[in-house]
Design a protein around this motif. Structure first.
Motif, PDB file in Angstrom:
ATOM      1  N   THR A  47       0.812  -1.221   0.000  1.00  0.00           N
ATOM      2  CA  THR A  47       0.000   0.000   0.000  1.00  0.00           C
ATOM      3  C   THR A  47       0.843   1.268   0.000  1.00  0.00           C
ATOM      4  O   THR A  47       0.318   2.350  -0.218  1.00  0.00           O
ATOM      5  CB  THR A  47      -0.949   0.024   1.218  1.00  0.00           C
ATOM      6  N   SER A  48       2.164   1.123   0.210  1.00  0.00           N
ATOM      7  CA  SER A  48       3.073   2.271   0.103  1.00  0.00           C
ATOM      8  C   SER A  48       3.723   2.320  -1.274  1.00  0.00           C
ATOM      9  O   SER A  48       4.674   3.058  -1.489  1.00  0.00           O
ATOM     10  CB  SER A  48       4.154   2.188   1.184  1.00  0.00           C
ATOM     11  N   GLU A  49       3.237   1.472  -2.189  1.00  0.00           N
ATOM     12  CA  GLU A  49       3.723   1.374  -3.560  1.00  0.00           C
ATOM     13  C   GLU A  49       5.176   0.903  -3.635  1.00  0.00           C
ATOM     14  O   GLU A  49       5.895   1.206  -4.574  1.00  0.00           O
ATOM     15  CB  GLU A  49       3.506   2.689  -4.304  1.00  0.00           C
ATOM     16  N   GLN A  50       5.587   0.100  -2.635  1.00  0.00           N
ATOM     17  CA  GLN A  50       6.919  -0.496  -2.617  1.00  0.00           C
ATOM     18  C   GLN A  50       6.806  -1.957  -3.025  1.00  0.00           C
ATOM     19  O   GLN A  50       5.893  -2.660  -2.607  1.00  0.00           O
ATOM     20  CB  GLN A  50       7.519  -0.406  -1.206  1.00  0.00           C
ATOM     21  N   SER A  51       7.757  -2.427  -3.836  1.00  0.00           N
ATOM     22  CA  SER A  51       7.752  -3.820  -4.274  1.00  0.00           C
ATOM     23  C   SER A  51       7.882  -4.749  -3.073  1.00  0.00           C
ATOM     24  O   SER A  51       8.651  -4.481  -2.152  1.00  0.00           O
ATOM     25  CB  SER A  51       8.909  -4.070  -5.236  1.00  0.00           C
ATOM     26  N   ILE A  52       7.113  -5.843  -3.086  1.00  0.00           N
ATOM     27  CA  ILE A  52       7.206  -6.829  -2.005  1.00  0.00           C
ATOM     28  C   ILE A  52       8.047  -8.036  -2.428  1.00  0.00           C
ATOM     29  O   ILE A  52       8.113  -9.021  -1.709  1.00  0.00           O
ATOM     30  CB  ILE A  52       5.810  -7.265  -1.509  1.00  0.00           C
ATOM     31  N   GLY A  53       8.692  -7.952  -3.598  1.00  0.00           N
ATOM     32  CA  GLY A  53       9.562  -9.034  -4.048  1.00  0.00           C
ATOM     33  C   GLY A  53       8.846 -10.173  -4.740  1.00  0.00           C
ATOM     34  O   GLY A  53       9.394 -11.253  -4.873  1.00  0.00           O
ATOM     35  N   VAL A  54       7.613  -9.927  -5.174  1.00  0.00           N
ATOM     36  CA  VAL A  54       6.821 -10.954  -5.852  1.00  0.00           C
ATOM     37  C   VAL A  54       6.454 -10.448  -7.247  1.00  0.00           C
ATOM     38  O   VAL A  54       6.024  -9.307  -7.408  1.00  0.00           O
ATOM     39  CB  VAL A  54       5.533 -11.278  -5.058  1.00  0.00           C
ATOM     40  N   THR A  55       6.636 -11.311  -8.234  1.00  0.00           N
ATOM     41  CA  THR A  55       6.238 -11.010  -9.607  1.00  0.00           C
ATOM     42  C   THR A  55       5.091 -11.931  -9.979  1.00  0.00           C
ATOM     43  O   THR A  55       5.102 -13.113  -9.613  1.00  0.00           O
ATOM     44  CB  THR A  55       7.412 -11.250 -10.578  1.00  0.00           C
ATOM     45  N   VAL A  56       4.106 -11.394 -10.675  1.00  0.00           N
ATOM     46  CA  VAL A  56       2.989 -12.198 -11.169  1.00  0.00           C
ATOM     47  C   VAL A  56       2.886 -11.967 -12.655  1.00  0.00           C
ATOM     48  O   VAL A  56       3.034 -10.834 -13.137  1.00  0.00           O
ATOM     49  CB  VAL A  56       1.650 -11.800 -10.507  1.00  0.00           C
ATOM     50  N   GLU A  57       2.620 -13.040 -13.393  1.00  0.00           N
ATOM     51  CA  GLU A  57       2.437 -12.876 -14.834  1.00  0.00           C
ATOM     52  C   GLU A  57       1.318 -13.772 -15.344  1.00  0.00           C
ATOM     53  O   GLU A  57       1.035 -14.825 -14.772  1.00  0.00           O
ATOM     54  CB  GLU A  57       3.728 -13.140 -15.589  1.00  0.00           C
ATOM     55  N   VAL A  58       0.694 -13.297 -16.411  1.00  0.00           N
ATOM     56  CA  VAL A  58      -0.280 -14.103 -17.140  1.00  0.00           C
ATOM     57  C   VAL A  58       0.543 -14.927 -18.128  1.00  0.00           C
ATOM     58  O   VAL A  58       1.200 -14.377 -19.005  1.00  0.00           O
ATOM     59  CB  VAL A  58      -1.311 -13.227 -17.889  1.00  0.00           C
ATOM     60  N   VAL A  59       0.537 -16.231 -17.941  1.00  0.00           N
ATOM     61  CA  VAL A  59       1.344 -17.118 -18.772  1.00  0.00           C
ATOM     62  C   VAL A  59       0.684 -17.302 -20.138  1.00  0.00           C
ATOM     63  O   VAL A  59       1.349 -17.264 -21.177  1.00  0.00           O
ATOM     64  CB  VAL A  59       1.565 -18.473 -18.065  1.00  0.00           C
ATOM     65  N   ASP A  60      -0.623 -17.519 -20.141  1.00  0.00           N
ATOM     66  CA  ASP A  60      -1.376 -17.610 -21.393  1.00  0.00           C
ATOM     67  C   ASP A  60      -2.863 -17.452 -21.091  1.00  0.00           C
ATOM     68  O   ASP A  60      -3.271 -17.486 -19.931  1.00  0.00           O
ATOM     69  CB  ASP A  60      -1.100 -18.916 -22.148  1.00  0.00           C
ATOM     70  N   TRP A  61      -3.632 -17.254 -22.143  1.00  0.00           N
ATOM     71  CA  TRP A  61      -5.082 -17.169 -21.989  1.00  0.00           C
ATOM     72  C   TRP A  61      -5.731 -17.580 -23.306  1.00  0.00           C
ATOM     73  O   TRP A  61      -5.109 -17.545 -24.368  1.00  0.00           O
ATOM     74  CB  TRP A  61      -5.527 -15.758 -21.573  1.00  0.00           C
ATOM     75  N   ARG A  62      -6.989 -17.984 -23.228  1.00  0.00           N
ATOM     76  CA  ARG A  62      -7.754 -18.336 -24.428  1.00  0.00           C
ATOM     77  C   ARG A  62      -9.243 -18.287 -24.087  1.00  0.00           C
ATOM     78  O   ARG A  62      -9.625 -18.331 -22.910  1.00  0.00           O
ATOM     79  CB  ARG A  62      -7.356 -19.687 -24.987  1.00  0.00           C
ATOM     80  N   LEU A  63     -10.057 -18.228 -25.103  1.00  0.00           N
ATOM     81  CA  LEU A  63     -11.509 -18.285 -24.924  1.00  0.00           C
ATOM     82  C   LEU A  63     -11.942 -19.726 -25.087  1.00  0.00           C
ATOM     83  O   LEU A  63     -11.588 -20.379 -26.078  1.00  0.00           O
ATOM     84  CB  LEU A  63     -12.216 -17.409 -25.956  1.00  0.00           C
ATOM     85  N   GLU A  64     -12.694 -20.224 -24.113  1.00  0.00           N
ATOM     86  CA  GLU A  64     -13.223 -21.582 -24.191  1.00  0.00           C
ATOM     87  C   GLU A  64     -14.305 -21.742 -23.127  1.00  0.00           C
ATOM     88  O   GLU A  64     -14.306 -21.025 -22.124  1.00  0.00           O
ATOM     89  CB  GLU A  64     -12.124 -22.624 -23.993  1.00  0.00           C
ATOM     90  N   PRO A  65     -15.213 -22.670 -23.339  1.00  0.00           N
ATOM     91  CA  PRO A  65     -16.236 -22.922 -22.309  1.00  0.00           C
ATOM     92  C   PRO A  65     -15.600 -23.519 -21.048  1.00  0.00           C
ATOM     93  O   PRO A  65     -14.616 -24.250 -21.132  1.00  0.00           O
ATOM     94  CB  PRO A  65     -17.178 -23.930 -22.957  1.00  0.00           C
ATOM     95  N   HIS A  66     -16.171 -23.206 -19.917  1.00  0.00           N
ATOM     96  CA  HIS A  66     -15.730 -23.836 -18.668  1.00  0.00           C
ATOM     97  C   HIS A  66     -16.211 -25.291 -18.727  1.00  0.00           C
ATOM     98  O   HIS A  66     -17.369 -25.550 -19.061  1.00  0.00           O
ATOM     99  CB  HIS A  66     -16.342 -23.115 -17.471  1.00  0.00           C
ATOM    100  N   PRO A  67     -15.374 -26.265 -18.406  1.00  0.00           N
ATOM    101  CA  PRO A  67     -15.768 -27.674 -18.540  1.00  0.00           C
ATOM    102  C   PRO A  67     -16.961 -28.080 -17.672  1.00  0.00           C
ATOM    103  O   PRO A  67     -17.680 -29.012 -18.023  1.00  0.00           O
ATOM    104  CB  PRO A  67     -14.515 -28.450 -18.137  1.00  0.00           C
ATOM    105  N   GLN A  68     -17.200 -27.380 -16.568  1.00  0.00           N
ATOM    106  CA  GLN A  68     -18.323 -27.741 -15.710  1.00  0.00           C
ATOM    107  C   GLN A  68     -19.635 -27.086 -16.139  1.00  0.00           C
ATOM    108  O   GLN A  68     -20.701 -27.540 -15.736  1.00  0.00           O
ATOM    109  CB  GLN A  68     -18.016 -27.363 -14.262  1.00  0.00           C
ATOM    110  N   VAL A  69     -19.554 -26.023 -16.944  1.00  0.00           N
ATOM    111  CA  VAL A  69     -20.774 -25.342 -17.411  1.00  0.00           C
ATOM    112  C   VAL A  69     -20.614 -24.943 -18.887  1.00  0.00           C
ATOM    113  O   VAL A  69     -20.680 -23.773 -19.236  1.00  0.00           O
ATOM    114  CB  VAL A  69     -21.112 -24.106 -16.538  1.00  0.00           C
TER     115      VAL A  69
END
Length: 178
Positions: A47-69
Motif C-alpha cells: 500500500t506504500s507502492e513499494q515492491s514486495i519481491g513478488v512477480t505475477v504474470e499471465v502465462v497464457d489465456w484463451r476463450l473456451e467454455p468452462h468444462p463444468q458449465v
C-alpha cells in the motif's frame, strides 16, 4: 500546598488522557493507495507502492467454455504464475486480473491469490482461472494490476481501534480503464 498536589497528580492524568486517545476518532486515519499500472507481468506492490519481491504474470489465456458449465459459452481461461511468493498460510499476495478490450477497458475482473495456486518444482506458484465476460469476442488480453489486495480493508468507521491506515485501491471492475 495545593499546587504540589496538582503537580503530583499531573503525570497520572496525562497517562489516562494518552490511553483514552487510542480509541478516539482523531487517532485513526484511512488512506487509499493509487492504482498501479496494469500489465501482463507486474511486480506486486504494497500500500506504500513499494515492491514486495513478488512477480505475477499471465502465462497464457484463451476463450473456451468452462468444462463444468459448457452451456454458458466461452469464458476467458487464463493461467498465471507467482514468482517470489511463499506457500504460506493466509491469503498471501493477491492481485486483480482483468480481461480487457483493445482500449484497455476491463470486461471482467477477479482477484487471484498466491495461496490458491499450486507449488511447482521451481518454487513458483501457478494456477488458472476462468473469467466471465459479457462479450468474449472483444477480449484482446488479460492484465494484472500490481497492487496487493490481500490487506485488511477495515476502515476507521468499521473498527476505530484496529481499522484505518493504508488500504489498497478499490478492486478493478467492469468498465475501468487500465
Amino acid at each position: 500546598m495545593l499546587s504540589a498536589r496538582i503537580l503530583a497528580g499531573a503525570p497520572s492524568a496525562l497517562v489516562i488522557l494518552a490511553l483514552s486517545s487510542c480509541a478516539s476518532p482523531w487517532g485513526c486515519t484511512d488512506t487509499t493507495a493509487e492504482r498501479g499500472e496494469a500489465g501482463a507481468r507486474v511486480q506486486v506492490v504494497d500500500t506504500s507502492e513499494q515492491s514486495i519481491g513478488v512477480t505475477v504474470e499471465v502465462v497464457d489465456w484463451r476463450l473456451e467454455p468452462h468444462p463444468q458449465v459448457p452451456a454458458e459459452g466461452d469464458k476467458v481461461h487464463f493461467h498465471y504464475r507467482f514468482d517470489g511468493a511463499s506457500e504460506a498460510s493466509g491469503p498471501g499476495p493477491a492481485v486483480d486480473a482483468c480481461a480487457v478490450d483493445k482500449g484497455r477497458v476491463a470486461l471482467g475482473c477477479q482477484t487471484i491469490y498466491s495461496s490458491e495456486a499450486r507449488l511447482e518444482p521451481d518454487g513458483a506458484l501457478t494456477g488458472d482461472e476462468y473469467l466471465t465476460v459479457e462479450r468474449p469476442e472483444q477480449v484482446v488480453g488479460v492484465l494484472l494490476i500490481p497492487n496487493d489486495q490481500s490487506y485488511d480493508r477495515r476502515t476507521c468507521a468499521q473498527d476505530i481501534k484496529d481499522g484505518g491506515g493504508p488500504h489498497p485501491p478499490k478492486p478493478a471492475g467492469v468498465g475501468d480503464r487500465l
